[in-house]
Write an enzyme that holds these catalytic residues in place. Structure first.
Site, mmCIF file in Angstrom:
data_model
loop_
_atom_site.group_PDB
_atom_site.id
_atom_site.type_symbol
_atom_site.label_atom_id
_atom_site.label_comp_id
_atom_site.label_asym_id
_atom_site.label_seq_id
_atom_site.Cartn_x
_atom_site.Cartn_y
_atom_site.Cartn_z
ATOM 1 N N HIS A 47 -113.002 47.249 -72.924
ATOM 2 C CA HIS A 47 -112.062 48.130 -72.208
ATOM 3 C C HIS A 47 -111.718 47.658 -70.800
ATOM 4 C CE1 HIS A 47 -111.129 51.485 -74.857
ATOM 5 N NE2 HIS A 47 -112.379 51.523 -75.238
ATOM 6 N N GLU A 87 -119.243 55.475 -72.828
ATOM 7 C CA GLU A 87 -117.978 54.743 -72.875
ATOM 8 C C GLU A 87 -117.044 55.193 -71.758
ATOM 9 O OE1 GLU A 87 -114.701 53.273 -76.176
ATOM 10 O OE2 GLU A 87 -115.685 55.207 -76.447
ATOM 11 N N ASP A 102 -117.956 56.510 -82.903
ATOM 12 C CA ASP A 102 -117.517 57.704 -82.177
ATOM 13 C C ASP A 102 -117.721 58.996 -82.956
ATOM 14 O OD1 ASP A 102 -116.346 57.187 -79.491
ATOM 15 O OD2 ASP A 102 -115.150 55.718 -80.586
ATOM 16 N N HIS A 145 -120.758 50.280 -81.819
ATOM 17 C CA HIS A 145 -119.959 51.410 -81.339
ATOM 18 C C HIS A 145 -119.509 52.297 -82.499
ATOM 19 C CE1 HIS A 145 -117.675 53.226 -78.004
ATOM 20 N NE2 HIS A 145 -116.804 53.566 -78.942
ATOM 21 N N HIS A 154 -117.357 46.569 -78.498
ATOM 22 C CA HIS A 154 -116.339 46.654 -79.560
ATOM 23 C C HIS A 154 -115.038 46.023 -79.068
ATOM 24 C CE1 HIS A 154 -115.765 50.280 -77.192
ATOM 25 N NE2 HIS A 154 -114.719 50.685 -77.878
ATOM 26 N N ASP A 189 -116.275 50.604 -84.342
ATOM 27 C CA ASP A 189 -115.479 51.686 -83.744
ATOM 28 C C ASP A 189 -115.076 52.722 -84.783
ATOM 29 O OD1 ASP A 189 -114.374 53.103 -81.660
ATOM 30 O OD2 ASP A 189 -112.614 51.862 -81.426
ATOM 31 N N HIS A 241 -112.739 53.125 -69.390
ATOM 32 C CA HIS A 241 -112.126 53.348 -70.699
ATOM 33 C C HIS A 241 -110.666 52.920 -70.552
ATOM 34 C CE1 HIS A 241 -110.876 55.766 -74.336
ATOM 35 N NE2 HIS A 241 -111.783 54.924 -74.793
#
Length: 373
Positions: free
Chosen positions: A192, A124, A20, A18, A213, A317, A151
């Site tokens: 999540h 995600e 972003d 993961h 993650h 992450d 999420h």
């Protein structure tokens, strides 16, 4: 980096679950890669990720998150997700000597053989499909290879770890989403989601459990972390938990600190720039409690102890977190974690499972169980 870690990463590079970066590119420069060239070192502007540091960190495969926030719903969420997917495809085209789109495990292996970083897409949050299996299928056609079911907020069909329970895990449609992911060969990502959702998805899914993650609940009681009981189910399914570097998921002091920081951000639900500025000011006045490489290593070792060495990976992450643990300030830092584990007695074979082989196996096993084999 020691010679031992360098040799290890040459054979078994990091396959990270993961990152972003795409959302950061959207927020900072509206995807203008001339304005923010990640072909150059970008730590001066506070990014965790760029190509030189991916290379330095021994990253061989990366799931790029095509995240959009939960405040976007319905058509708006779908459109923004498509823009994120387009951004990742643009990034890959921009740097063809370094990045290669990967749609299958074989593509991942091929990219590594070519000396490029295999680039996969992870979606995600179930809000990104707008309640439509047709949209899910089209996201797969565009290259998305995992769906995180929620999420930070529930979807109408799945309960999030950080929201009030609404459907008791998965609704009937939520089970259909899991089955459709199985049919496509898309990883069902349980980072999540609420524990009830983990159980419901694992009851339905025929593919290996997958957490892109997350860390261990036994070491830090954050609802995003994975309880030992679920770790046993991960093992039994042949799955993987990719340990994340979010300080608030790593120790109790940082968990409390992160909760306070999130309350600051919640005061600006519709203004991300204002929320970022307020959070930065709060962090300056309230520094993060101690957290470092050893904390991450503790979670890796706990998951190995409970689920087994074949069921743990890494999902940093990066560029999705406000701050990083000391010693893990960006994607260049994976060797520091591997060195810590090596000092704790990990063999090269077990480190190679952590970095590469486990994630590749789970991806391949998920593909092999799709409709038609």
């Amino acid at each position: 980096m020691t010679d031992r870690i360098r040799r290890l990463l040459a054979r078994a590079p990091v396959f990270d679950g993961h990152n972003d970066l795409a959302w950061e590119l959207r927020n900072r420069v509206r995807y203008d890669l001339d304005a923010l060239d990640v072909g150059r070192d970008q730590r001066a502007v506070g990014l965790h990720t760029d190509i030189p540091r991916l290379r330095a960190g021994g990253v061989g495969a990366q799931f790029w998150s095509v995240y959009v926030p939960c405040r976007l719903a319905g058509d708006a969420a779908v459109v923004a997700t498509l823009e994120q997917i387009d951004a990742v495809h643009t990034l890959i085209r921009r740097y063809p000597a370094d990045l290669a789109l990967a749609l299958t495990a074989d593509d991942v292996v091929r990219a590594r053989q070519q000396g490029r970083i295999a680039s996969l897409l992870g979606m995600e949050g179930g809000h990104s499909i707008g309640g439509s299996l047709g949209v899910l299928r089209m996201m797969y056609a565009l290259g998305v290879r995992y769906l995180t079911l929620t999420h930070v907020r529930n979807t109408p069909w799945a309960d999030s770890a950080t929201d009030e329970p609404a459907v008791g895990g998965l609704s009937p449609f939520g089970h259909e989403v899991v089955r459709e992911c199985n049919r496509l060969g898309m990883l069902v990502d349980l980072s999540h989601v609420a524990v009830s959702t983990m159980d419901a998805a694992l009851d339905t899914s025929t593919a290996p459990a997958f957490f892109s993650h997350s860390s261990a609940r036994a070491l830090c009681d954050h609802p995003r972390n994975v309880p030992d009981r679920i770790l046993a189910r991960v093992r039994d399914s042949g799955g993987i938990v990719m340990v994340t570097f979010v300080p608030g998921f790593l120790n109790e002091e940082c968990r409390v600190w992160l909760a306070e920081l999130e309350r600051v951000a919640e005061a600006y639900p519709d203004d991300e720039a204002a929320a970022r500025e307020a959070c930065q000011a709060w962090v300056k006045a309230n520094p993060r409690p101690p957290c470092g490489v050893a904390d991450v290593a503790d979670h890796v070792e706990h998951i190995r102890e409970v689920a087994g060495v074949d069921h743990v990976g890494l999902g940093g992450d990066f560029d999705g977190i406000v701050c990083t643990p000391d010693g893990l300030e960006g994607v260049q830092a994976y060797p520091a974690l591997l060195a810590e584990l090596a000092d704790r007695g990990w063999s090269d074979a077990d480190l190679a499972k952590l970095t590469w082989h486990n994630a590749l196996r789970v991806l391949r096993d998920t593909e092999s169980r799709r409709l038609g084999g």
